[in-house]
Enzyme design. Structure first.
Site, PDB file in Angstrom:
ATOM      1  N   SER A 123       0.835  -1.206   0.000  1.00 10.29           N
ATOM      2  CA  SER A 123       0.000   0.000   0.000  1.00 10.29           C
ATOM      3  C   SER A 123       0.871   1.257   0.000  1.00 10.29           C
ATOM      4  O   SER A 123       1.689   1.431  -0.915  1.00 10.29           O
ATOM      5  CB  SER A 123      -0.959  -0.049   1.193  1.00 10.29           C
ATOM      6  N   HIS A 181      -8.537  -4.276  -1.086  1.00 15.89           N
ATOM      7  CA  HIS A 181      -7.291  -3.599  -0.722  1.00 15.89           C
ATOM      8  C   HIS A 181      -6.555  -4.439   0.310  1.00 15.89           C
ATOM      9  O   HIS A 181      -6.978  -4.537   1.464  1.00 15.89           O
ATOM     10  CB  HIS A 181      -7.573  -2.203  -0.156  1.00 15.89           C
ATOM     11  N   ASP A 197     -10.319  -3.023  -5.710  1.00 10.66           N
ATOM     12  CA  ASP A 197      -9.773  -2.290  -4.563  1.00 10.66           C
ATOM     13  C   ASP A 197     -10.546  -0.986  -4.408  1.00 10.66           C
ATOM     14  O   ASP A 197     -10.478  -0.114  -5.276  1.00 10.66           O
ATOM     15  CB  ASP A 197      -8.291  -1.997  -4.820  1.00 10.66           C
TER      16      ASP A 197
END
Length: 417
Positions: free
Chosen positions: A206, A372, A341
């Site tokens: 991320s 995600h 996501d």
């Protein structure tokens, strides 16, 4: 009247059936149950390396099958990751290292986990790992990934984002930001000095994906002894992403609010340190604005951009995004995203797609499902401990390690002749 009364139960039954049908339809749509499973879409240039990788990495070519009933919902995958991280999480044993020598007096920390066996190549290889926003080595998804990597023969070094560890006081008036590479660079420098023979696999999750790609592209020397890089679920451009985070599409505005609350819980306990340390650029009014913030952008504008002296939010996002550095990476690079996501708008995926057109070392894997940082696999209710993501990263790293080993052998044989 009697005939009318007899018709009422039939009407009620019809209403019940219609209500049940409506609920089932909504569930099917919300859970995305009609969406087919498929292998990831792999975007790459046709090279010897990419052909080798596709043969050596079945995780990239076979179907990713999420858990039945709920696994095709990007929201549920994301929510489960956010709430639990992983299930049946192991507890790897590491040693915490402190690096108090940064430019501004900050103290970086990372956890070091030794390999639990030899790597299949016989080489000394260290995974240097940058977690997601406000995360650290004690998060469940990091523990699961580290434990699996250790078992495959990798030493692991995991950065603890500055200000993210509970009960760890700041030693400078600054916390982590979305693109500051200082702490990650300090950790990598320590690993290079402590293990002069080790080779590096760089992994970012991320926000950590943005940091590691920016780090690798900032300076060519940062790529020395690096075998490959892997980035999972990053958005590539914070400047472009901020516009999408105010949209209600895919509930991004709600996610924005939730993430802002999480950030407040990290920042506000450091109020005294941020205000009292010398040369602090943060005022009490800035922290009051953080308390009232309902979006990440308000927090970034109130405090985060000021840690590095950016004059505006746009300048902060522009300079901190890896999109301006990633094209300078020459080592093999795997970029992974999920189409469902809810935090990464599909328009942001134009960045990795365009990179693969220009850079033969880049491979982009896009799954249909996974949310995600979810990528759960397994049964109807409880997923497996390891995720598709965990296995795919290690499989890719293994393939690159063997590829580079063969190259070194080939060079040695040529030099002997």
């Amino acid at each position: 009247h009697a005939a009318g009364l007899q018709e009422l139960p039939a009407v009620f039954d019809g209403v019940k059936l219609a209500a049940v049908a409506t609920v089932l339809y909504i569930l099917v749509r919300c859970l995305n149950l009609m969406s087919p499973t498929a292998p990831p879409e792999i975007v790459y240039q046709d090279t010897l390396l990419s052909r080798y990788l596709l043969k050596s990495c079945p995780m990239l070519t076979k179907e990713y099958i999420p858990p039945l009933l709920w696994g095709k919902s990007g929201h549920l995958q994301t929510a489960l990751y956010g709430k639990m991280g992983r299930v049946n999480t192991p507890t790897p044993h590491g040693v915490r290292k402190f690096l108090p020598m940064l430019q501004d007096g900050a103290t970086a920390t990372f956890d070091l986990f030794e390999a639990l066996g030899d790597h299949s190549t016989g080489d000394d290889i260290t995974m240097v790992i940058c977690p997601g926003i406000g995360n650290h080595s004690e998060k469940n998804y990091i523990r699961t990934f580290v434990d699996y990597s250790q078992q495959q023969g990798y030493r692991c070094a995991v950065l603890n984002h500055l200000g993210a560890l509970p009960n760890m006081e700041l030693t400078s008036p600054r916390m982590f930001t979305c693109g500051c590479t200082w702490e990650f660079a300090a950790m990598v420098g320590y690993i290079r000095r402590a293990f002069p023979q080790t080779l590096l696999v760089v992994v970012g999750f991320s926000l950590g994906g943005n940091i590691v790609c920016k780090y690798l592209g900032e300076n060519r020397s940062n790529q020395e002894r690096v075998l490959c890089g892997v980035s999972v679920c990053q958005g590539y451009s914070a400047l472009r992403a901020q516009e999408t985070f105010f949209q209600w599409d895919q509930c991004r505005r709600l996610y924005n609010f939730v993430l802002a609350n999480s950030m407040k819980k990290l920042i506000l306990p450091h109020r005294d340190s941020l205000l009292s340390l010398n040369s602090s650029s943060i005022a009490d009014a800035d922290l009051s604005r953080v308390s009232a913030a309902t979006s990440l952008m308000q927090i970034d504008d109130s405090i985060m951009r000021k840690f590095h002296g950016y004059s505006s939010l746009n300048e902060y996002y522009e300079k901190e995004s890896c999109v301006h550095y990633i094209h300078k990476i020459t080592v093999p690079l795997l970029l992974v995203n999920s189409l469902d996501d809810p935090l990464v708008h599909p328009s942001l995926l134009a960045v990795p797609r365009s990179l693969t057109e220009k850079m033969p070392n880049v491979m982009f894997a896009l799954t249909q499902h996974g949310g995600h940082m979810g990528f759960f696999e397994g049964a109807v209710l409880l997923p497996q401990r390891l995720s598709w993501m965990d296995k795919a990263i290690v499989e890719y790293a293994d393939a690159i390690c063997h590829w580079e080993k063969k190259k070194r052998w080939s060079l040695c044989e040529r030099s002997e002749h």
